[in-house]
Design a protein around this motif. Structure first.
Motif, PDB file in Angstrom:
ATOM      1  N   MET A  25       1.667  -0.526  10.168  1.00 42.35           N
ATOM      2  CA  MET A  25       2.003   0.576   9.264  1.00 42.35           C
ATOM      3  C   MET A  25       0.889   0.817   8.256  1.00 42.35           C
ATOM      4  O   MET A  25       0.546   1.967   7.959  1.00 42.35           O
ATOM      5  N   PHE A  26       0.322  -0.259   7.732  1.00 41.95           N
ATOM      6  CA  PHE A  26      -0.812  -0.110   6.811  1.00 41.95           C
ATOM      7  C   PHE A  26      -1.963   0.628   7.495  1.00 41.95           C
ATOM      8  O   PHE A  26      -2.562   1.545   6.933  1.00 41.95           O
ATOM      9  N   ASP A  27      -2.290   0.211   8.708  1.00 40.66           N
ATOM     10  CA  ASP A  27      -3.452   0.773   9.400  1.00 40.66           C
ATOM     11  C   ASP A  27      -3.231   2.220   9.826  1.00 40.66           C
ATOM     12  O   ASP A  27      -4.186   2.942  10.111  1.00 40.66           O
ATOM     13  N   GLN A  33       8.299  -7.927   4.272  1.00 43.32           N
ATOM     14  CA  GLN A  33       9.289  -7.560   5.283  1.00 43.32           C
ATOM     15  C   GLN A  33       9.278  -8.619   6.382  1.00 43.32           C
ATOM     16  O   GLN A  33       8.306  -9.369   6.540  1.00 43.32           O
ATOM     17  N   ASP A  34      10.361  -8.686   7.141  1.00 46.07           N
ATOM     18  CA  ASP A  34      10.484  -9.723   8.169  1.00 46.07           C
ATOM     19  C   ASP A  34       9.410  -9.577   9.247  1.00 46.07           C
ATOM     20  O   ASP A  34       8.776 -10.550   9.629  1.00 46.07           O
ATOM     21  N   ASP A  35       9.230  -8.354   9.752  1.00 47.50           N
ATOM     22  CA  ASP A  35       8.250  -8.127  10.826  1.00 47.50           C
ATOM     23  C   ASP A  35       6.906  -7.771  10.195  1.00 47.50           C
ATOM     24  O   ASP A  35       6.542  -6.610  10.053  1.00 47.50           O
ATOM     25  N   LYS A  36       6.160  -8.789   9.832  1.00 45.30           N
ATOM     26  CA  LYS A  36       4.895  -8.560   9.131  1.00 45.30           C
ATOM     27  C   LYS A  36       3.813  -7.992  10.047  1.00 45.30           C
ATOM     28  O   LYS A  36       2.900  -7.305   9.582  1.00 45.30           O
ATOM     29  N   CYS A  37       3.892  -8.268  11.336  1.00 49.93           N
ATOM     30  CA  CYS A  37       2.933  -7.658  12.261  1.00 49.93           C
ATOM     31  C   CYS A  37       3.118  -6.144  12.284  1.00 49.93           C
ATOM     32  O   CYS A  37       2.145  -5.381  12.350  1.00 49.93           O
ATOM     33  N   ARG A  38       4.374  -5.721  12.204  1.00 50.36           N
ATOM     34  CA  ARG A  38       4.662  -4.282  12.142  1.00 50.36           C
ATOM     35  C   ARG A  38       4.143  -3.700  10.833  1.00 50.36           C
ATOM     36  O   ARG A  38       3.645  -2.575  10.805  1.00 50.36           O
ATOM     37  N   VAL A  39       4.206  -4.450   9.762  1.00 48.70           N
ATOM     38  CA  VAL A  39       3.687  -3.979   8.472  1.00 48.70           C
ATOM     39  C   VAL A  39       2.172  -3.746   8.564  1.00 48.70           C
ATOM     40  O   VAL A  39       1.665  -2.748   8.047  1.00 48.70           O
ATOM     41  N   VAL A  40       1.456  -4.663   9.207  1.00 53.50           N
ATOM     42  CA  VAL A  40       0.008  -4.481   9.378  1.00 53.50           C
ATOM     43  C   VAL A  40      -0.276  -3.178  10.115  1.00 53.50           C
ATOM     44  O   VAL A  40      -1.179  -2.410   9.745  1.00 53.50           O
ATOM     45  N   ILE A  83       0.878  -1.176   0.000  1.00 53.31           N
ATOM     46  CA  ILE A  83       0.000   0.000   0.000  1.00 53.31           C
ATOM     47  C   ILE A  83       0.910   1.221   0.000  1.00 53.31           C
ATOM     48  O   ILE A  83       1.767   1.369   0.882  1.00 53.31           O
ATOM     49  N   ASN A  84       0.732   2.071  -0.987  1.00 50.84           N
ATOM     50  CA  ASN A  84       1.549   3.303  -1.086  1.00 50.84           C
ATOM     51  C   ASN A  84       3.045   3.000  -0.949  1.00 50.84           C
ATOM     52  O   ASN A  84       3.758   3.656  -0.190  1.00 50.84           O
ATOM     53  N   GLU A  85       3.491   1.992  -1.670  1.00 52.54           N
ATOM     54  CA  GLU A  85       4.900   1.595  -1.709  1.00 52.54           C
ATOM     55  C   GLU A  85       5.395   0.958  -0.403  1.00 52.54           C
ATOM     56  O   GLU A  85       6.602   0.642  -0.296  1.00 52.54           O
ATOM     57  N   ILE A  86       4.521   0.790   0.580  1.00 52.74           N
ATOM     58  CA  ILE A  86       4.919   0.040   1.781  1.00 52.74           C
ATOM     59  C   ILE A  86       4.715  -1.433   1.470  1.00 52.74           C
ATOM     60  O   ILE A  86       3.589  -1.887   1.289  1.00 52.74           O
ATOM     61  N   SER A  87       5.802  -2.161   1.416  1.00 49.98           N
ATOM     62  CA  SER A  87       5.736  -3.565   1.000  1.00 49.98           C
ATOM     63  C   SER A  87       5.403  -4.478   2.180  1.00 49.98           C
ATOM     64  O   SER A  87       5.859  -4.253   3.314  1.00 49.98           O
ATOM     65  N   SER A  88       4.628  -5.507   1.893  1.00 50.97           N
ATOM     66  CA  SER A  88       4.336  -6.510   2.925  1.00 50.97           C
ATOM     67  C   SER A  88       5.451  -7.534   3.040  1.00 50.97           C
ATOM     68  O   SER A  88       5.457  -8.348   3.973  1.00 50.97           O
TER      69      SER A  88
END
Length: 402
Positions: free
Chosen positions: A376-378, A367-374, A360-365
């Motif tokens: 960041m998306f939110d 990544q190692d810490d996928k919980c952190r990615v969720v 989403i908006n160049e933030i890639s899923s």
């Protein structure tokens, strides 16, 4: 624990042999309280208590005062030698969302938290259907911890201070002149029923720290509520995977509307969210409301007190909520859309339940810490309507503007 005995006898039909085994094993438990302040982890509108087992495993249990008993969720990531011997099976159990469940009572050895420890613990075990990897719920600490007896001074007083995020066990009531006593009654299982007004209609709700939403109603009560004051707000229909703290996730359809809520003459709220599914069998007041208060639960005299949480501020609308969908990390591998609200921006943009989010908006899923990615998306700015989502659907990569 007397409360546990009643929970088994009332909740299920068991043979005399099973009941004898259950009572014999339960009497071996020893509950030791820690009277120091405990700092839990509050996340996703749940109060998590770090729970230590004898084999050095650490599990995250939630504080669930709507549950009369303690429950361990057995899953593939939890291997314990005590599981080799089954003690007693109970079949006729239902969760709050109406799902039939089979539970077993097992010997777990010593279990400890920052609030208490239990030697020779003998607790219910359930297999919970939970594919979500972040903030996983591994078990429940219920009312029996604080109220092992029907009533009296051998029970405890629980202070949930949401203002400074602490839990404290007390033997005597603190100064309560600044607290407001609710119209509440305690059941034989030490569950708490609170009388409230929803859109000026009197209702009785379980006080449930194990429900993350505002108010959950049975379908019958949901339909009964007069929506005259909220006619300008359309009912929201949410379809896909719906989760609960006890039964985990299942495909279902939920219905939600806003309402007014009166807990007391001085405690009145607007824009409180009602929630139901066709299978819900319990009406409850959840953490979406409870977190606005400090809570004092007097299990000795069976009284419930609230005090406004002066540090509470409404959270700004998150990206997922504003766009009308939810996404979770599934089985530690991919971030997937689990449900969508009808007529929402997500549905109108063309998102589907089951879509995998690549970015989403160049933030890639990726990544190692996928919980952190969720997270960041939110946290993406929800006011913008030009967000670029790259998704994968049935093997095809697609771009969605939302």
């Amino acid at each position: 624990m007397k409360l546990k005995y009643i929970a088994v006898i009332l909740g299920t039909m068991v043979s005399s042999c099973k009941l004898f085994t259950f009572l014999k094993e339960s009497r071996k438990e020893t509950l030791i309280y820690n009277y120091e302040r405990c700092i839990p982890n509050i996340n996703d509108n749940y109060i998590f208590l770090e729970t230590h087992f004898e084999d050095n495993q650490i599990r995250n249990f939630i504080l669930d005062l709507g549950s009369p008993i303690n429950v361990v969720f057995d899953d593939s990531s939890f291997k314990n030698s005590s599981l080799n011997q089954k003690k007693i099976s109970l079949d006729n159990t239902k969760s709050a969302d109406g799902l039939k469940m089979k539970r077993e009572y097992l010997r777990w050895g010593k279990i400890s938290t920052c609030l208490f420890s239990i030697d020779n613990s003998y607790m219910s075990s359930l297999t919970r259907n939970d594919m979500y990897s972040c903030n996983r719920i591994n078990g429940i600490w219920g009312a029996e911890v604080f109220s092992p007896y029907l009533k009296g001074k051998r029970n405890k007083i629980l202070l949930i201070n949401m203002q400074d995020t602490t839990l404290t066990i007390l033997d005597t009531l603190p100064e309560i002149s600044s607290w407001i006593k609710l119209d509440a009654k305690f059941t034989a299982l030490s569950q708490i029923k609170v009388k409230v007004q929803i859109n000026d209609i009197l209702e009785e709700l379980f006080f449930d720290t194990g429900f993350s939403g505002d108010i959950m109603l049975t379908t019958e009560k949901y339909k009964k509520i007069d929506h005259t004051a909220t006619n300008n707000r359309n009912e929201r229909i949410i379809y896909g995977q719906i989760s609960s703290s006890l039964s985990g996730t299942k495909h279902d359809t939920a219905y939600s509307k806003y309402c007014s809520l009166k807990l007391n003459q001085n405690l009145v709220h607007d824009s409180i969210s009602l929630f139901t599914t066709r299978s819900v069998i319990v009406s409850a007041l959840g953490m979406g409301v409870i977190k606005r208060y400090n809570v004092l639960v007097d299990y000795q005299h069976q009284k419930l007190y609230l005090q406004p949480n002066l540090s509470y501020t409404p959270s700004p609308p998150s990206f997922f909520h504003s766009k009308g969908f939810r996404a979770k990390l599934i089985n530690e591998s991919k971030i997937e859309i689990i449900n969508i609200t009808s007529d929402s921006k997500a549905e109108l943009a063309g998102l589907h339940v089951g879509d995998e989010i690549i970015s989403i908006n160049e933030i890639s899923s990726q990544q190692d810490d996928k919980c952190r990615v969720v997270e960041m998306f939110d946290a993406i700015d929800s006011t913008k309507n030009t967000n670029k989502m790259i998704i994968k659907r049935q093997g095809k990569i697609m771009e969605i503007i939302i």
